[in-house]
Design an enzyme around this catalytic site. Structure first.
Site, mmCIF file in Angstrom:
data_model
loop_
_atom_site.group_PDB
_atom_site.id
_atom_site.type_symbol
_atom_site.label_atom_id
_atom_site.label_comp_id
_atom_site.label_asym_id
_atom_site.label_seq_id
_atom_site.Cartn_x
_atom_site.Cartn_y
_atom_site.Cartn_z
ATOM 1 N N LYS A 276 -3.216 -17.717 -2.901
ATOM 2 C CA LYS A 276 -3.307 -17.102 -4.231
ATOM 3 C C LYS A 276 -4.776 -16.937 -4.603
ATOM 4 C CE LYS A 276 0.805 -19.241 -6.348
ATOM 5 N NZ LYS A 276 1.599 -18.043 -6.626
ATOM 6 N N ARG A 350 11.675 -21.111 -2.750
ATOM 7 C CA ARG A 350 13.035 -20.799 -2.283
ATOM 8 C C ARG A 350 13.335 -21.472 -0.944
ATOM 9 N NH1 ARG A 350 11.798 -14.496 -2.477
ATOM 10 N NH2 ARG A 350 10.435 -15.298 -4.118
#
Ligand code: BES
Ligand code: ZN
Ligand code: ZN
Length: 495
Positions: A276, A350
């Site tokens: 990021k 996830r």
């Protein structure tokens, strides 16, 4: 803060601050404000007129009693339009009340049970909302601040209840408000703790010794033995080892239902090799807010005393780009046996949740709830104050949304259309871990659905409401502890 219920005639009470309220710009006959106005020789009405105070929601007026009453100050809290009134108006008003008490250093406060006289909500519910609002507004995270001059607490809070028949109800409500605030503040603390301390093992430690809860912490070897390959792939880029945390609460009486509550527990999300940008990493200690909500809830579960059995689960890991980190393009085998092509290592939540969902099935639950700071896309869709809900059972989703509305934690449902499943097709594995550029919250939800089996399930994407950049009504900047109260309300209804 000591909380008590005051049955005596409030006008004779000696206190630093007495708080009454008005609606819709006028002082109702028989209201506390009316009695105060008479004692102050019509002073309130005069001030309202001269200073154009109409008691709108968000307004609060402070008046020095100049010895005309035994209390030093009176505050009039505006509750706004009766038609728009709800429990969140009370919580927000109570938050303002706290800020005012802080300004004038009022250590003892006597307050009306705001809204209790309207008959729209039970007096106990209103008392709960008053205590929730004040206690949550009083929260500070000052572990790393040597001297916190700024920290203020009300020492004694008295809730007015002149009706002897309602005293018990107000007491029970006030107690529940205190308990819930404790759970929320526990979750806030866990999120606000610095990520070099709040590692997976740090989180595991914080999940231990909770009243009425049995906690087990499973280490790397167990995770390997369970063949949780998707979870392990996320954890392998960090020097801080993963920890699978399992918390269990069993009610004394025969439980009617078994519920698994899973929280995303990424203690820091750098993005991994799909790194990021720095700005986006700044708040990524918040990526365990789902886990924090589970621990916050379990920390007060004995007091909440729900009649259902609960398993709390966290697949805690740190998502880092270390030398052993997984690469975009890697294929991992999840506990379910399904293979996953990891095309973006920043879609890690996830992957950990997939294995937690498969493991949850072993408990043969009646339903599974997961909470996760899963997608930035959910903030694009719903902003930062509303959580997204997806699932496979409409009644369950409706129940959760309802509990959220009652708790002042709004939740909005998004669909899980079969048509979008095509986005998760991989050329070389059963699934890929990212969809296309649009509808990222939905494709994340569809990914999770692949691992829920036949269980009733709801997924809450809390990427937005789990964190607030600026203080907001009864929240300080930082972790909000969202979903502790919603889940408590949901469980109470199952009892
Ligand atoms: N933890 C983030 C989601 C997030 C973003 C939470 C902002 C709170 C605030 C999650 O792991 C993530 O990075 N998701 C990616 C998914 C994408 C790579 C498909 C995202 O939302 O960009
Ligand atoms: Zn990520
Ligand atoms: Zn994440």
């Amino acid at each position: 803060m000591k909380v008590k219920v005051e049955k005596k005639n409030f006008i004779g009470l000696k206190t630093d601050l007495l708080v009454v309220n008005i609606h819709d710009g006028k002082i109702d006959n028989h209201s506390f404000a009316h009695v105060v106005d008479k004692k102050l020789n019509g002073e309130l009405k005069k001030i309202f007129k001269n200073e154009k105070f109409t008691g709108q929601e968000g307004e609060i007026k402070l008046i020095h009693t100049q010895g005309k009453l035994p209390c030093t100050y009176v505050a009039i809290l505006g509750l706004g339009d009766k038609k728009k009134f709800n429990l969140e108006v009370i919580r927000k008003g109570a938050g303002q009340l706290f800020k005012l008490a802080k300004q004038i250093n009022a250590k003892s406060v006597v307050t009306a049970v705001h809204g209790g006289h309207l008959g729209l909500f039970k007096k106990g519910e209103c008392a709960q909302a008053v205590v929730e609002g004040i206690s949550l507004a009083a929260y500070d995270y000052f572990r790393y601040v040597k001297k916190s001059k700024d920290h203020f607490q009300i020492s004694e809070l008295s809730l007015l209840c002149p009706d002897p028949k309602k005293v018990k109800e107000v007491e029970v409500g006030a107690k529940r408000g205190e308990v819930l605030a404790k759970g929320v503040c526990c979750a806030r603390d866990l999120v606000n703790e610095a990520p070099n301390h709040m590692t997976p093992l740090g989180l595991a430690k914080a999940s231990q010794n909770l009243k009425g809860v049995t906690t087990k912490v499973y280490k790397q070897d167990w995770i390997k033995k369970m063949k949780m390959g998707a979870y392990l792939g996320v954890a392998q880029g960090s020097i801080n080892p993963p920890a699978f945390i399992e918390m269990h609460y069993k009610p004394k009486a025969n439980s009617k239902k078994k519920i698994v509550i899973i929280g995303k527990g990424i203690t820091f999300d750098s993005g991994g090799l799909s790194l990021k940008p720095p700005k986006f990493q700044e708040t990524m200690k918040d990526d365990m807010a789902g886990a924090a909500a589970v621990v916050g809830l379990m920390s007060i579960i004995k007091d909440l005393n729900p009649k259902v059995e609960i398993w709390g689960m966290i697949a805690a890991a740190e998502n880092m780009p270390g030398g052993k980190a997984q690469r975009p393009g890697d294929v991992v085998t999840s506990m379910s046996g399904k293979t996953i092509e990891v095309l973006n290592t920043d879609a890690e939540g996830r992957l950990t949740l997939a294995d937690a969902l498969t493991y949850a099935d072993k408990k043969k639950p009646d339903l599974i709830i997961d909470m996760a700071t899963l997608t930035g896309a959910c903030m694009v869709a719903l902003g930062n104050r509303i959580a997204g809900a997806m699932g496979n059972d409409q009644d369950l989703i409706d129940d959760i949304i309802d509990a959220g509305n009652k708790s002042g934690e709004p939740i909005w449902q998004l669909p899980l259309p079969d048509e979008y499943k095509a986005e998760l097709k991989s050329h070389i594995a059963d699934l890929r871990n990212i969809g296309g550029p649009y509808g990222g919250t939905i494709t994340a939800g569809l990914f999770l659905q692949e691992f829920v089996g036949k269980n009733k399930w709801v997924h809450l994407d809390i990427a937005g409401p789990s964190w607030t950049e600026k203080p907001h009504s009864y929240e300080k900047a930082g972790g909000t502890g969202v979903m502790v109260r919603t889940l408590a309300e949901f469980l109470a209804r199952k009892s």
